[in-house]
Structures are given as structure tokens and as C-alpha cells.
Design an enzyme around this catalytic site. Structure first.
Site, PDB file in Angstrom:
ATOM      1  N   THR A 117      -3.881   6.342   1.895  1.00  0.00           N
ATOM      2  CA  THR A 117      -4.092   7.748   2.235  1.00  0.00           C
ATOM      3  C   THR A 117      -4.756   8.485   1.070  1.00  0.00           C
ATOM      4  O   THR A 117      -4.402   9.612   0.724  1.00  0.00           O
ATOM      5  CB  THR A 117      -2.775   8.450   2.634  1.00  0.00           C
ATOM      6  OG1 THR A 117      -1.967   7.554   3.409  1.00  0.00           O
ATOM      7  CG2 THR A 117      -3.046   9.665   3.503  1.00  0.00           C
TER       8      THR A 117
ATOM      9  N   LYS B 194     -11.357  -0.880   6.884  1.00  0.00           N
ATOM     10  CA  LYS B 194     -10.151  -0.623   7.665  1.00  0.00           C
ATOM     11  C   LYS B 194     -10.511   0.001   9.011  1.00  0.00           C
ATOM     12  O   LYS B 194     -11.229   1.005   9.060  1.00  0.00           O
ATOM     13  CB  LYS B 194      -9.239   0.317   6.866  1.00  0.00           C
ATOM     14  CG  LYS B 194      -8.023   0.850   7.606  1.00  0.00           C
ATOM     15  CD  LYS B 194      -7.260   1.790   6.691  1.00  0.00           C
ATOM     16  CE  LYS B 194      -6.173   2.566   7.410  1.00  0.00           C
ATOM     17  NZ  LYS B 194      -5.456   3.475   6.499  1.00  0.00           N
TER      18      LYS B 194
ATOM     19  N   GLU C  20       0.856  -1.184   0.000  1.00  0.00           N
ATOM     20  CA  GLU C  20       0.000   0.000   0.000  1.00  0.00           C
ATOM     21  C   GLU C  20       0.897   1.241   0.000  1.00  0.00           C
ATOM     22  O   GLU C  20       1.496   1.590   1.009  1.00  0.00           O
ATOM     23  CB  GLU C  20      -0.907   0.000   1.233  1.00  0.00           C
ATOM     24  CG  GLU C  20      -1.768   1.246   1.375  1.00  0.00           C
ATOM     25  CD  GLU C  20      -2.469   1.309   2.723  1.00  0.00           C
ATOM     26  OE1 GLU C  20      -2.670   2.432   3.225  1.00  0.00           O
ATOM     27  OE2 GLU C  20      -2.812   0.243   3.278  1.00  0.00           O
TER      28      GLU C  20
END
Length: 215
Positions: free
Chosen positions: A74, A134, A43
Site C-alpha cells: 500500500t 500486481k 508484505e
């Protein structure tokens, strides 16, 4: 790789490496070191300088390796989501829940993992069609948050990120996490230019996850 395949493989591998770096060069070295250690899900966060270019470069570099899956982290808005998807990202992760970002990822059939901390956010994510949610920041809520979410929402799949280390991976998985995301605890060696340490730590994480799943 199709959306369903990415989700299935993420749950099979159970481990996502969150990459933050101070430069494009450092980011690419960290990614290579992590993959060398056996972690396949990468990621790349948008806080890394040149993150979109890194995503494209890493997708090209590891295109012949079907085990490596490159994603973006992000991601705060749909504009950024589209940019990383066009660069090759196979999944998108965010620290928060932005419905428009989820909708865009659904349009392109790319898994979107939004960050949540409350049941209301988790329910909204499920209603928007998120397959894995998440839980962030994990270090604030702890492993018990996973079992607490899964009590009223057993249909949800949850992945913690933040505060996950080799020593507590088993607790997160035992609590019901479908996978875990780890960043600074994995990549600490990179700050000193010790990429061999990053590879070694990745190997420790892979072994810890395997041990936890075999219990």
C-alpha cells in the site's frame, strides 16, 4: 539480498502474505505466526499503525534467517517508498501505478510491484521496468485475467492480490500467475487473537501452492 535475488525467490516461493492489522503489536504477532507457518514473503501494508517501525523491527528480528523477505505494501508515493526502503524493505507493492514511485525504487534497485487492472497500465509498468506486476483487485477480475494479460503480454510476470484463497490458488497458478498475494483469507484468525489459526492457515497455503505447482 539483491533485486534479482528477491524476484527469483518470490517466483520460487510463489506466495506473498499481505499483512493488515489494527496495531503495531497485532501486526508483529501476525507476522511471526505467518512465518512460523512457512510463508517467507511478508508484505507489511502502510495501513498498519507504525508500519515503517514494524518493517525495521521485523528486518532486524529476521536478519539471520535468509529465507524471510520483508517488504512494504500500500505504498502510494515515492516519499513513502523511500521511507520503507530506508527501514529495510526489500520490495515495494502498491494498489496502483505511480511512475514516480517506480522510478524511485529503480534508483535504489528495489523491486516495485504496481497494481494494474488494464492492459494500458500493464504496458506502462513494463516500460517502467517492473519485473512483476500486481493484478488488483484479484477478486474482481478472477484468474482468467492472468491468462488474458499474458496473451498479448507474454513477457510480463503477473501476481494477483485480493480474493486469493487456499481453494483457488491452483486456478491462479494454472492461469499463469508467477506468484500470489493473500491477506484477509490468511490472517482472519488474528481478529479473534487466534494466532495459531494464522499459522495453520499459512501451512495450508504453502501446501496448496506446492500441490498446484506439482500438477
Amino acid at each position: 539480498m539483491k533485486k534479482e535475488q528477491v524476484i527469483t525467490k518470490m517466483k520460487e516461493d510463489c506466495l506473498v502474505a499481505v499483512v493488515r492489522a489494527e496495531s503495531k503489536e497485532q501486526g508483529e504477532k501476525v507476522i511471526d505466526a505467518i512465518i512460523a507457518g512457512g510463508i517467507n514473503f511478508i508484505e507489511i501494508t502502510m495501513t498498519v499503525p507504525g508500519a515503517v517501525d514494524i518493517i525495521k523491527a521485523m528486518c532486524d528480528k529476521y536478519r539471520s534467517n535468509p529465507d524471510v523477505v520483508i517488504g512494504a505494501g500500500t505504498v502510494l508515493d515515492p516519499e513513502t517508498a523511500r521511507a520503507v526502503i530506508l527501514a529495510g524493505a526489500q520490495y515495494v507493492v502498491s494498489p496502483g501505478l505511480n511512475p514516480e514511485t517506480v522510478k524511485l525504487c529503480n534508483r535504489y534497485r528495489v523491486p516495485m510491484l504496481p497494481g494494474v487492472m488494464t492492459p494500458t497500465e500493464a504496458i506502462t509498468a513494463l516500460e517502467l521496468g517492473c519485473d512483476i506486476i500486481k493484478v488488483f483487485p484479484g477478486n474482481i477480475v478472477g484468474p482468467a485475467a492472468i491468462s488474458s494479460f499474458r496473451g498479448p503480454l507474454p513477457q510480463g510476470e503477473f501476481m494477483p492480490s485480493g480474493g486469493v484463497d487456499v481453494d483457488n490458488v491452483d486456478k491462479w497458478l494454472k492461469a499463469g500467475a508467477c506468484a500470489v498475494g493473500t491477506g484477509s483469507n490468511l490472517t482472519a484468525g488474528a481478529k479473534k487473537g487466534d494466532y495459531a489459526a494464522v499459522t495453520a492457515k499459512a501451512q495450508e497455503f504453502v501446501a496448496a501452492v506446492a500441490a498446484a505447482r506439482n500438477k
